[in-house]
Design an enzyme around this catalytic site. Sequence first.
Site, PDB file in Angstrom:
ATOM      1  N   ASP A   1      15.954  17.371 -16.237  1.00 35.51           N
ATOM      2  CA  ASP A   1      17.426  17.575 -16.961  1.00 35.51           C
ATOM      3  C   ASP A   1      17.324  18.181 -18.259  1.00 35.51           C
ATOM      4  O   ASP A   1      18.165  18.966 -18.296  1.00 35.51           O
ATOM      5  CB  ASP A   1      17.982  15.953 -16.943  1.00 35.51           C
ATOM      6  CG  ASP A   1      17.959  15.426 -15.779  1.00 35.51           C
ATOM      7  OD1 ASP A   1      18.293  15.923 -14.928  1.00 35.51           O
ATOM      8  OD2 ASP A   1      17.651  13.993 -15.855  1.00 35.51           O
TER       9      ASP A   1
ATOM     10  N   ALA B   1      15.857  28.366 -11.257  1.00 31.60           N
ATOM     11  CA  ALA B   1      14.846  27.866 -11.929  1.00 31.60           C
ATOM     12  C   ALA B   1      14.241  26.703 -11.652  1.00 31.60           C
ATOM     13  O   ALA B   1      14.843  25.769 -10.909  1.00 31.60           O
ATOM     14  CB  ALA B   1      15.284  28.033 -13.425  1.00 31.60           C
TER      15      ALA B   1
ATOM     16  N   ALA C   1       2.107  19.367 -12.837  1.00 27.11           N
ATOM     17  CA  ALA C   1       0.898  19.104 -12.289  1.00 27.11           C
ATOM     18  C   ALA C   1       0.535  17.556 -12.900  1.00 27.11           C
ATOM     19  O   ALA C   1       0.658  17.651 -14.207  1.00 27.11           O
ATOM     20  CB  ALA C   1       0.007  19.983 -12.232  1.00 27.11           C
TER      21      ALA C   1
ATOM     22  N   GLY D   1      21.388   9.039 -16.311  1.00 31.52           N
ATOM     23  CA  GLY D   1      22.333   9.748 -15.268  1.00 31.52           C
ATOM     24  C   GLY D   1      21.742  11.147 -15.321  1.00 31.52           C
ATOM     25  O   GLY D   1      21.973  11.785 -16.536  1.00 31.52           O
TER      26      GLY D   1
ATOM     27  N   ASN E   1      22.268  13.361 -18.759  1.00 33.29           N
ATOM     28  CA  ASN E   1      21.343  13.792 -19.733  1.00 33.29           C
ATOM     29  C   ASN E   1      21.204  15.250 -20.102  1.00 33.29           C
ATOM     30  O   ASN E   1      21.274  15.644 -21.092  1.00 33.29           O
ATOM     31  CB  ASN E   1      20.018  13.629 -18.827  1.00 33.29           C
ATOM     32  CG  ASN E   1      19.625  12.217 -18.404  1.00 33.29           C
ATOM     33  OD1 ASN E   1      20.212  11.348 -19.168  1.00 33.29           O
ATOM     34  ND2 ASN E   1      18.762  11.990 -17.426  1.00 33.29           N
TER      35      ASN E   1
ATOM     36  N   TYR F   1      16.313   1.216  -7.564  1.00 34.36           N
ATOM     37  CA  TYR F   1      17.839   1.539  -7.916  1.00 34.36           C
ATOM     38  C   TYR F   1      18.756   0.406  -7.441  1.00 34.36           C
ATOM     39  O   TYR F   1      18.110  -0.475  -6.590  1.00 34.36           O
ATOM     40  CB  TYR F   1      18.139   2.811  -6.869  1.00 34.36           C
ATOM     41  CG  TYR F   1      18.030   4.148  -7.532  1.00 34.36           C
ATOM     42  CD1 TYR F   1      18.343   4.359  -8.583  1.00 34.36           C
ATOM     43  CD2 TYR F   1      17.018   5.010  -6.765  1.00 34.36           C
ATOM     44  CE1 TYR F   1      18.140   5.914  -9.145  1.00 34.36           C
ATOM     45  CE2 TYR F   1      17.010   6.191  -7.187  1.00 34.36           C
ATOM     46  CZ  TYR F   1      17.247   6.608  -8.298  1.00 34.36           C
ATOM     47  OH  TYR F   1      17.101   7.878  -8.868  1.00 34.36           O
TER      48      TYR F   1
ATOM     49  N   ASN G   1      17.780  18.186  -7.141  1.00 36.78           N
ATOM     50  CA  ASN G   1      17.655  17.054  -7.242  1.00 36.78           C
ATOM     51  C   ASN G   1      17.434  16.242  -6.083  1.00 36.78           C
ATOM     52  O   ASN G   1      18.047  15.101  -5.869  1.00 36.78           O
ATOM     53  CB  ASN G   1      18.456  16.468  -8.318  1.00 36.78           C
ATOM     54  CG  ASN G   1      17.968  15.945  -9.620  1.00 36.78           C
ATOM     55  OD1 ASN G   1      16.820  15.654  -9.627  1.00 36.78           O
ATOM     56  ND2 ASN G   1      18.780  16.100 -10.558  1.00 36.78           N
TER      57      ASN G   1
END
Lengths: 339, 339, 339, 339, 339, 339
Positions: A281, A237, A242, A35, A39, A105, A168
């Site tokens: 996270d 932030a 990549a 989660g 985390n 999920y 997120n």
Amino acid sequence: MTGKVVCFGEVLLRLSAPGHELLLRQPRLDVHVGGAEANVAAALAAFGHRVAVAGTLPDNALGHAARGELRRLGIDADGLALAPGRMGLYFYTTGAGHRPSEVLYDRAASAFALAAPASYNWPALLAEARLLHLSGITPALGANTAQAALDAARAARAAGARVCFDGNFRAKLWAAWDGDPRAILRGLFEQADIAFADHRDIGLVLGQVFDDGDAQARFAAAAGAAFAAFPQLRRIACTVRAQASVDHHRLGALMAVRDGGVHVCAPIEMAGIVDRIGGGDAFAAGVLHGVLGGMDDAASLAFGQAAGVLKHYLPGDALTLGVAEVQALVDGERLDVRR
Amino acid sequence: MTGKVVCFGEVLLRLSAPGHELLLRQPRLDVHVGGAEANVAAALAAFGHRVAVAGTLPDNALGHAARGELRRLGIDADGLALAPGRMGLYFYTTGAGHRPSEVLYDRAASAFALAAPASYNWPALLAEARLLHLSGITPALGANTAQAALDAARAARAAGARVCFDGNFRAKLWAAWDGDPRAILRGLFEQADIAFADHRDIGLVLGQVFDDGDAQARFAAAAGAAFAAFPQLRRIACTVRAQASVDHHRLGALMAVRDGGVHVCAPIEMAGIVDRIGGGDAFAAGVLHGVLGGMDDAASLAFGQAAGVLKHYLPGDALTLGVAEVQALVDGERLDVRR
Amino acid sequence: MTGKVVCFGEVLLRLSAPGHELLLRQPRLDVHVGGAEANVAAALAAFGHRVAVAGTLPDNALGHAARGELRRLGIDADGLALAPGRMGLYFYTTGAGHRPSEVLYDRAASAFALAAPASYNWPALLAEARLLHLSGITPALGANTAQAALDAARAARAAGARVCFDGNFRAKLWAAWDGDPRAILRGLFEQADIAFADHRDIGLVLGQVFDDGDAQARFAAAAGAAFAAFPQLRRIACTVRAQASVDHHRLGALMAVRDGGVHVCAPIEMAGIVDRIGGGDAFAAGVLHGVLGGMDDAASLAFGQAAGVLKHYLPGDALTLGVAEVQALVDGERLDVRR
Amino acid sequence: MTGKVVCFGEVLLRLSAPGHELLLRQPRLDVHVGGAEANVAAALAAFGHRVAVAGTLPDNALGHAARGELRRLGIDADGLALAPGRMGLYFYTTGAGHRPSEVLYDRAASAFALAAPASYNWPALLAEARLLHLSGITPALGANTAQAALDAARAARAAGARVCFDGNFRAKLWAAWDGDPRAILRGLFEQADIAFADHRDIGLVLGQVFDDGDAQARFAAAAGAAFAAFPQLRRIACTVRAQASVDHHRLGALMAVRDGGVHVCAPIEMAGIVDRIGGGDAFAAGVLHGVLGGMDDAASLAFGQAAGVLKHYLPGDALTLGVAEVQALVDGERLDVRR
Amino acid sequence: MTGKVVCFGEVLLRLSAPGHELLLRQPRLDVHVGGAEANVAAALAAFGHRVAVAGTLPDNALGHAARGELRRLGIDADGLALAPGRMGLYFYTTGAGHRPSEVLYDRAASAFALAAPASYNWPALLAEARLLHLSGITPALGANTAQAALDAARAARAAGARVCFDGNFRAKLWAAWDGDPRAILRGLFEQADIAFADHRDIGLVLGQVFDDGDAQARFAAAAGAAFAAFPQLRRIACTVRAQASVDHHRLGALMAVRDGGVHVCAPIEMAGIVDRIGGGDAFAAGVLHGVLGGMDDAASLAFGQAAGVLKHYLPGDALTLGVAEVQALVDGERLDVRR
Amino acid sequence: MTGKVVCFGEVLLRLSAPGHELLLRQPRLDVHVGGAEANVAAALAAFGHRVAVAGTLPDNALGHAARGELRRLGIDADGLALAPGRMGLYFYTTGAGHRPSEVLYDRAASAFALAAPASYNWPALLAEARLLHLSGITPALGANTAQAALDAARAARAAGARVCFDGNFRAKLWAAWDGDPRAILRGLFEQADIAFADHRDIGLVLGQVFDDGDAQARFAAAAGAAFAAFPQLRRIACTVRAQASVDHHRLGALMAVRDGGVHVCAPIEMAGIVDRIGGGDAFAAGVLHGVLGGMDDAASLAFGQAAGVLKHYLPGDALTLGVAEVQALVDGERLDVRR
């Protein structure tokens, strides 16, 4: 360190196929507790912070086990409510090379998703809190959790705690109900002192598109707009990722500071990734560790990047290494066996 | 899709040391069901084709389990005969870096190797078949299987089905009896509409050497000679493999089409290979999927290459991913977690 | 081959977290038998030499199991004493990427560390020995083992056997008691015909610093000084290791021969390392195999380098591949599956 | 103890389904090294005897591993020949309750079965031997092994060693070739000083039926006839087994001594059996330990019975507990945790 | 055998803690495919019947895997619909001694529970069916499944197939919605030719209490009332289970036949139970095998009892042993290793 | 419940061979966290009490992991000191049938054993404590721990908390140093309000022998003498254990109450024991739960017996079932699957 960090969100079980197998090719699933917010809590606890997780777990063997796992990591789980309902699950297949990993999920109608917003006593849950951490996954789960997230953020600010919000954005989750992500996420951005978001997340919330120039330029433009739109916001932030292959990435990092420009961490090469889940996270937790601990912004970003990188080399959803181990990567220590 | 594909060959058990261990360093063997033709069948079934496997398994718990595994993959296994005898086995050690993987065959005198050619009722086994797939491993196992392979190919052509033949030349197997590989393999090439073979395989069968120029030139020359020698043959394809290390290869692909030139797929870099076994079979299945489904030759080859590449990142002998997952690699989709 | 090799040192159990986990995140430890000298013994046994291990194990289920494991590898373990006390252990965490592996020693007060020097009957233990192998770990464990190592080396020379000494300097072990590493190690260098040591090891023993020029120049200078100081010493070898990441190293090798200059093996790229423990021991065993078998020095060094490289791709502390498999790497054989 | 025991027979690999699963329901097999004579060797080695195994193993990774396992157990395996061919295997399903365990042999045409009788140098293999142990499984495997077993027995007697023969009649093995079990087994009984056989085994060899009275009476009658027919035979022993369920047996024991009557051990209740395989071999080893060590016959039989019982509580084919642990059962020591 | 058996019900995944652990004490779950009707299907397939499963699975990796597992067992799974939604799960803890096993259902809102009754094309699904098998679990899941079960039963009778109904009353499932179990179950009993039910199940449906006398008397009275109430019903059978401990039961069996009295099988002692789940389903399959195959009623009941007993000694939800293995228990074959 | 229970003692790691294997027959050890006092703490926490563990752990990955495990169980581990040194270990082999389980201690010189008595701040550690629990293992480890145990007991009484002392006499541990068990244990009995001890433990401390009559009579006599010698002592309890085999015991229980006679619980049959370790600790925790919660003495003893019995059916050192699950056994609930 004084004052605790409170993380509000859903604690999930990850049920994953062993090794690089597809699901159920072997009659066994490996289990991790995860989660996004849990985390972040786990990493901050490993960094020595006082951390609590708020939320709701099912009052059954799975919920109890998840709570025990948080405690094992040194997290205060006393504020986690136990309620009837089911545990949020996700099934996971670890990819490799040219075969992507996959998340399936199975978290609909979980005890967390169904918990009434009024079931949370925010003044009590936020007592002694210096920071509340939230992510955009929580409001995506439905009207209950969208309201609870907003309640939490407002209560935190009312109590004098800072608010950190990790965007997120997950379109698939939002598609399952009729909530308006832009309005809801905007409500949360309005409360945030620190946001983790890239130019797309900011663009979504502001209804703008930032696609001129390279990654840094797009981020700088978006951050500028966000600082203009959200006066309480001080830092934004994000990582810059990549992929050369499923298990070989490069991870850079950017942080915009109000009136302080954009800090940049050059990409770190990550070959032979062990477990990519929770990388973002861990990055967030690393940056928060720096910010909460009074490190300068460049150092906070570098610590966050190193935390994010190290998570890729640890099985499970959360980074559970200490400050010294993260700092060693920032400092470029040697990579041979430590004896 | 109408019409089924029938794959005739030996179904084997792979008994492998766990991880990168040597055999029996841990008191455990991991088990996979394999065999070149069964691998092709499994991939074609995963691609949505109607597929049957013909052959002979021992009438014991091992044979029954292997049959069950084929059924699990959606393959019609009703045509597999059960007979007295032993299960064909191979022991496998997964190498790494500079230590090659090793196959230790224990398949002599298996129920398949001992089955009389007359035990197969080809008209029944090939009912509704649009294609018969064979490999050069089957005739290498002895006089019984050499005859059965030829019978099958002739029956298929007689029934109006196409024949696909994968050369798969293994000198060690042929050395165990007095069969003449050149004559026997030639007999099979004579029946084939599609062949999987490189310039060495073709050279062996034609008694020629094709070593002028680069890989593409050698293949083009060999293919030209093959088209001249085998008038029914329409397509020849092969992979071009280069090894940087045991778990880092590059995989290109070539397909010559009668009167159509040579199609070329540029090599794909494969670092961190998970399981190299069955890569050629997945390639063959991918090409066949394209050809059977009416894709153009270049697209068929690209699909085959992608299927071959993906097999390297999946444990076990067979590729069991669907068309969408293979096509995603052809299309260059992103490599981050699919949520 | 005539004459046996006697390896004297502590046999340890490695208890390691599974896969890339941290210790005790899963309720399970994987077990390997190791110890620098036992690793050399195991590799030499796999190369076909008669090998014995001398030392002391606890007279309990762990000691018996370790002895059995050496026997399984074809090592003569009859000279291993069983005595009261505990088994030397080390706990191990396998790192990856940017997260280093870690050794946690739990070997203090082991039966080996506590064994009285007089408990070893060297003339009997060294009967028929052509070479005694020792490492710098043994004298680092305390006064008992320091004395025993010196006794062994002197007895070997008295019996006409050659002495091989692998420096293996580990500051952390020496810090646990008041022994003077420089004097003690010097005593052992004085007995050695062959030493495994780099310019730092030699510098430590000679009280000098060799840091001019590149790795080869520093090694040449140090080796020259060592040949001057230790008249019986004929060969000094070492690896040159560079780390791109925790599981991607480059391994070169150097050997100085008295009156014979310095042999150099260009670095071999090692991506995707499986188990780095024992790489130096396998190198030493490889060089000793060459020297004992009469290979020329350049060939011995190349064989040692290949042995060292291959150990990185085999789980466990010791290389247990045969001569042919090592030679195949020296010879640059192909890296595809061996069938 | 002076003089070694030589056990001649086939060393097999047991490949078993984990736990109580059927074969291949999980993609994994657990591996044990077994074989009736190797099991006797392992137990005698654990009891402190010098033991060697003679026979033939395939010169491949499986044969090498099996040899290593014997060495791990302290058995001298230098007399085991390595030859081309395959490893003898058996697949095993562990039953429970009302579901019997099952053995699926895959040992035909093994390196052992194909080894020429002349390939064994008996005078060398039996040097220093005080006893040769054979079983009725070896001659059942074919003409080669039947001849080799007889050669071995004769050579042993010629060399002054005692011969022990364990009947171990397995009709299914004999059915695979045209050997006459009665004549061949009789030839081996003629060489034996000690035989493990019940009234049915003896009846088969003598062409008689002994079915009057209870188990003890039938055994006494058969033993009397055997002593009359085979003048060199001094002792015959067997277990008396009754099954309440697949994992709950009762094990009694009988031993007839020439001119010494019949010794009887009352049955020991065995509930919750862990691994029934090798129970008879452990019994034989226990009796041999007593006889070789000069224990009186009743004590030898009791030691054998206890060894047999304990094998049922140890995973794997062989008993590897020491004399003290077996004697503790004979002595009725307490059954709580030993701390 | 001609005519197929169609089993309609939910296919579930069992996620169980390894061994006797509590859930999530180890980070791993063992997976089995189950569901009462699928268990009956699996056993009937193992007995050689043509069997199909009808129902709905989620169109994701879990649903596909469950379908594959049914196919592995030889079941025709082509009639299983794939639809959006989640997989029905249950978590399982295996008890022992005085600690009961526990089921934690997580099956609410599964794809099966949500499938519209009209989504099933019963004439197609029941083509060639000789028998439809249903259980009382299906109607307990909600209005959709209650209706679908009734539709299926009526369609079966309309098509001339027999209907078998296994009561399987689970109060906890019924409590989750407002369905009236008495009326719904009565509707299904009205269609049944064969019912598996004890005196409590019958009493529930008839609104009566049958508690006079011993188990057999109560059952006889209840069966009599059932035959009176449901004119098409010809046979009613049940097990009689007594628990000495969690893993030691006794299992008897009763079958009432219209105009044929009550057949009784004396209890079989089951110590050391391996996996109790599915015992009732295996019993039902065993009885059905007898009835469908024309065995007399006493023999059918005995076969059912033996099948039920054997399931307790096999891991997983379904009995997958053949007729010979079940008959061997009926016949009282010996319980030692089958070689 | 108000007031916490403080348990002082060594936290250990159990490293055990998998299943019923001997140590290191498989290259793996299963790990549990244990220690007599930690086991009591874990059970009391599962029963809903506030519990803290006091003691010293090594400041390394093993100590941190053990602390995390206690936290996972809901135990307050903040009072556990971290200090240099090693982790106390014990290796464990699980017996079966007639083969006893074995403990191999490797706990000498652990961080706990070496911790100076003055390192514990008892007033702080015992703040809010209603009871201190100690066992006789702690003083057996050496002079440091003997003193610390006495300090703790005196500090507890000074702070008004009750003291519980579990004799747990282990001769092997006392033999390792020159402490006088009688005097030291007597000092601890003098502080105890509740003692877990049988007639032998009491006899040892009082220098008397109580061997007249049956178990109950001996216990009654010893308890009477203990009440006379230790005026503060109010309750003495013990189990009465009989072994039918290693995994089949009978467990009764006795409790003497000052001025209240002896309460007796009839033995409970325990067949098929899963893990016998910690049975006495669970019994003690169960009795303490009753006493602390105000249950009457007979009920407390019955709860303790049930807790002790249930521990035998749960893997690991500690009972982690809740009050309802223990009470269900006291109440004789049914033993079939709980759904």
